[in-house]
Design an enzyme around this catalytic site. Structure first.
Site, PDB file in Angstrom:
ATOM      1  CE  LYS A 131      43.850   4.346 -41.064  1.00 58.50           C
ATOM      2  NZ  LYS A 131      43.756   4.233 -39.588  1.00 58.50           N
ATOM      3  CE  LYS A 156      37.060   5.035 -42.725  1.00 59.71           C
ATOM      4  NZ  LYS A 156      37.390   3.664 -42.429  1.00 59.71           N
ATOM      5  CD  GLU A 205      45.146   7.258 -38.174  1.00 55.47           C
ATOM      6  OE1 GLU A 205      44.461   6.561 -38.939  1.00 55.47           O
ATOM      7  OE2 GLU A 205      45.583   6.857 -37.090  1.00 55.47           O
ATOM      8  NE  ARG A 227      41.578   7.141 -42.194  1.00 55.02           N
ATOM      9  CZ  ARG A 227      41.626   6.588 -43.386  1.00 55.02           C
ATOM     10  NH1 ARG A 227      42.171   7.231 -44.395  1.00 55.02           N
ATOM     11  NH2 ARG A 227      41.133   5.377 -43.579  1.00 55.02           N
ATOM     12  CG  HIS A 251      43.920  -3.020 -33.126  1.00 55.19           C
ATOM     13  ND1 HIS A 251      44.440  -1.903 -33.734  1.00 55.19           N
ATOM     14  CD2 HIS A 251      42.835  -3.369 -33.860  1.00 55.19           C
ATOM     15  CE1 HIS A 251      43.698  -1.585 -34.789  1.00 55.19           C
ATOM     16  NE2 HIS A 251      42.718  -2.451 -34.885  1.00 55.19           N
TER      17      HIS A 251
HETATM   18  N1  LIG Z   1      40.555  -0.761 -43.518  1.00 52.34           N
HETATM   19  C1  LIG Z   1      39.861  -0.224 -42.548  1.00 52.34           C
HETATM   20  O1  LIG Z   1      39.721   1.001 -42.482  1.00 52.34           O
HETATM   21  C2  LIG Z   1      39.204  -1.095 -41.539  1.00 52.34           C
HETATM   22  C3  LIG Z   1      38.233  -0.566 -40.671  1.00 52.34           C
HETATM   23  C4  LIG Z   1      37.589  -1.426 -39.791  1.00 52.34           C
HETATM   24  C5  LIG Z   1      37.908  -2.772 -39.783  1.00 52.34           C
HETATM   25  N2  LIG Z   1      38.870  -3.243 -40.617  1.00 52.34           N
HETATM   26  C6  LIG Z   1      39.197  -4.677 -40.643  1.00 52.34           C
HETATM   27  O2  LIG Z   1      38.058  -5.383 -41.105  1.00 52.34           O
HETATM   28  C7  LIG Z   1      38.116  -6.716 -40.589  1.00 52.34           C
HETATM   29  C8  LIG Z   1      36.770  -7.095 -40.040  1.00 52.34           C
HETATM   30  O3  LIG Z   1      35.828  -7.066 -41.084  1.00 52.34           O
HETATM   31  P1  LIG Z   1      34.463  -7.885 -41.000  1.00 52.34           P
HETATM   32  O4  LIG Z   1      33.830  -7.633 -39.695  1.00 52.34           O
HETATM   33  O5  LIG Z   1      33.712  -7.564 -42.232  1.00 52.34           O
HETATM   34  O6  LIG Z   1      34.955  -9.391 -40.943  1.00 52.34           O
HETATM   35  P2  LIG Z   1      35.115 -10.531 -42.071  1.00 52.34           P
HETATM   36  O7  LIG Z   1      35.650  -9.980 -43.315  1.00 52.34           O
HETATM   37  O8  LIG Z   1      35.855 -11.625 -41.410  1.00 52.34           O
HETATM   38  O9  LIG Z   1      33.615 -10.987 -42.332  1.00 52.34           O
HETATM   39  C9  LIG Z   1      32.875 -11.552 -41.288  1.00 52.34           C
HETATM   40  C10 LIG Z   1      32.276 -12.917 -41.679  1.00 52.34           C
HETATM   41  O10 LIG Z   1      31.115 -12.698 -42.480  1.00 52.34           O
HETATM   42  C11 LIG Z   1      31.216 -13.501 -43.666  1.00 52.34           C
HETATM   43  N3  LIG Z   1      30.438 -12.774 -44.676  1.00 52.34           N
HETATM   44  C12 LIG Z   1      30.810 -11.691 -45.379  1.00 52.34           C
HETATM   45  N4  LIG Z   1      29.768 -11.226 -46.077  1.00 52.34           N
HETATM   46  C13 LIG Z   1      28.730 -12.050 -45.830  1.00 52.34           C
HETATM   47  C14 LIG Z   1      27.379 -12.068 -46.254  1.00 52.34           C
HETATM   48  N5  LIG Z   1      26.870 -11.102 -47.015  1.00 52.34           N
HETATM   49  N6  LIG Z   1      26.591 -13.076 -45.817  1.00 52.34           N
HETATM   50  C15 LIG Z   1      27.083 -14.030 -44.983  1.00 52.34           C
HETATM   51  N7  LIG Z   1      28.349 -14.038 -44.522  1.00 52.34           N
HETATM   52  C16 LIG Z   1      29.158 -13.047 -44.943  1.00 52.34           C
HETATM   53  C17 LIG Z   1      32.673 -13.593 -43.893  1.00 52.34           C
HETATM   54  O11 LIG Z   1      32.983 -14.685 -44.744  1.00 52.34           O
HETATM   55  C18 LIG Z   1      33.195 -13.803 -42.484  1.00 52.34           C
HETATM   56  O12 LIG Z   1      33.001 -15.131 -42.074  1.00 52.34           O
HETATM   57  C19 LIG Z   1      39.216  -6.732 -39.554  1.00 52.34           C
HETATM   58  O13 LIG Z   1      40.344  -7.353 -40.096  1.00 52.34           O
HETATM   59  C20 LIG Z   1      39.489  -5.269 -39.307  1.00 52.34           C
HETATM   60  O14 LIG Z   1      40.817  -5.034 -38.906  1.00 52.34           O
HETATM   61  C21 LIG Z   1      39.500  -2.439 -41.495  1.00 52.34           C
END
Ligand SMILES: NC(=O)c1ccc[n+]([C@@H]2O[C@H](COP(=O)([O-])OP(=O)(O)OC[C@H]3O[C@@H](n4cnc5c(N)ncnc54)[C@H](O)[C@@H]3O)[C@@H](O)[C@H]2O)c1
Ligand SMILES: [Zn+2]
Length: 369
Positions: free
Chosen positions: A140, A224, A234, A238, A249
């Site tokens: 996704k 997953k 989906e 899913r 959201h």
């Molecule tokens: N595609 C999908 O199936 C799916 C599933 C769940 C969530 N999402 C999406 O994922 C996003 C959330 O992802 P997230 O929680 O990873 O947030 P993010 O990508 O914003 O990362 C969180 C923070 O951690 C920092 N960061 C990343 N790796 C790091 C590391 N190793 N060390 C220090 N800092 C680090 C990033 O720069 C950011 O500030 C949302 O947009 C959500 O909608 C997508």
């Protein structure tokens, strides 16, 4: 290292999970079919891991693009910057995009890969817990719209996922906890024994004990991968992975992207879904308390933010990809480990849950009272 597989016929791919995988050319390079690579990352991750990630593609033309950091940048405007960089550096249809970062970078880069020259290869190198257990697996991809989360996107599977657990050592605690929300989700929707394991081992996860983290990541990815293999687009099961997400959201969009983290909003959403399931008579009171107490133990919110009125939540929840013929459909629980997608709930009970389960106004951040 552990290798899991997402079984999707000729689009099947491996998920490598282990410590110290980032610079390994033997894992990364075979999944880049052409002679060009564009590594997309952000300004937080770049100083930590860009050099070593690039080193894994040393035999290819490797360019990189460093984007600003934040959920608010998961947008069409920022997507365009990826296309600009690809065109300026003359990347062909044989290029491979590499997403190095959390879910924001993964979703953006994946969508760029889905659409650049009608689709090019891509590799996920997730560096947050949330991305390693959830967003990097399953294809996704997409961006947010001001009126709704993830409203523009495509299904586009990566060629491989490289989850280097050592990268989690630099993650902030708040981000780690947000990732744990999605881990708990798998227990709730389909893995009751894993939910019980999480109840036993939460402190070890919060302490980042490597064995506990590796176990949680493996079990989450395995769950997953199974769900995605059974229902890639989906059409059915899913959707269960969206437990808590219709509420979540709405919270993310309503507060403004990035105010609550995605995982925090999903945690509150799962608590609300459990409460509604209970008021519907489907889930026992002791199970609702188990859900709320595990989320709270992980330092996650278990109620909606005070700043959002129930009416506003309902309005935002109606802008959801699961809405069919104007009816909100929700993932609700029949038991811990058993979820259903349904519109057969009483809207009055949903309203009562939104009225009753709000954080006190004094708590402005996604904490826990
Ligand atoms: N595609 C999908 O199936 C799916 C599933 C769940 C969530 N999402 C999406 O994922 C996003 C959330 O992802 P997230 O929680 O990873 O947030 P993010 O990508 O914003 O990362 C969180 C923070 O951690 C920092 N960061 C990343 N790796 C790091 C590391 N190793 N060390 C220090 N800092 C680090 C990033 O720069 C950011 O500030 C949302 O947009 C959500 O909608 C997508
Ligand atoms: Zn999610």
């Amino acid at each position: 290292m552990n290798t899991l597989r997402v079984e999707l016929g000729e689009r099947s791919y491996p998920i490598y999970v282990g410590s110290g995988l980032l610079g390994r050319a033997d894992l990364a390079q075979p999944h880049a079919p052409g002679d060009q690579v564009m590594v997309v990352t952000n300004e937080t991750v770049a100083p930590l891991y860009l050099d070593i990630a690039v080193a894994a593609f040393s035999e290819l033309q490797t360019d990189s693009l460093v984007l600003p950091d934040g959920e608010e940048y998961k947008s069409l405007e920022v997507l365009e910057r990826i296309f600009d960089a690809l065109l300026q550096r003359r990347h062909s249809r044989q290029t491979t995009l590499v997403a190095l970062g959390g879910g924001v970078i993964g979703d953006l880069t994946g969508f760029a890969a889905a659409t650049y020259q009608r689709g090019v290869s891509f590799i996920q190198i997730p560096t947050t817990l949330l991305a390693q257990v959830d967003s990097s697996v399953g294809g996704k991809t997409g961006v947010n719209h001001a009126l709704g989360k993830n409203m523009i996107g495509a299904f586009h599977q990566p060629r491989c996922v490289i989850a280097d657990t050592a990268t989690l050592s630099t993650l902030e605690d708040r981000q780690l906890r947000a990732g744990i929300a999605e881990v708990i989700k798998y227990g709730l929707i389909r893995a009751p024994a894993f939910f019980a394991w999480l109840e036993e081992h939460m402190d070890e996860l919060l302490d980042r004990q490597p064995d506990a983290l590796a176990h949680a990541i493996r079990i989450s990815c395995a769950n997953k991968a199974e769900v995605v293999a059974a229902d890639e687009l989906e059409a059915g099961q899913r959707a269960l992975l969206n437990l808590g997400h219709t509420f979540g959201h709405a919270i993310e969009t309503g507060l403004g992207y990035g105010v609550w983290l995605h995982g925090e909003a999903v945690a509150a959403g799962m608590a609300l879904a459990a409460e509604l399931s209970s008021r519907q008579g489907w889930l026992g009171g002791s199970d609702v308390r188990r859900v709320a107490s595990l989320l709270a133990h992980a330092g996650l919110p278990v109620a909606a933010p005070a700043a959002l009125e129930p009416d506003q939540m309902l309005e935002l929840m109606a802008v959801d990809k699961k809405v069919v013929a104007g009816r909100i459909r929700l993932v609700l629980l029949k038991a811990i480990g058993e979820a259903v997608v349904t519109d057969a709930f009483d809207p009055g009970l949903l309203r009562s849950v939104l009225d009753d389960c709000r954080q006190p106004a004094s708590l402005s951040r996604a904490g826990n009272p």
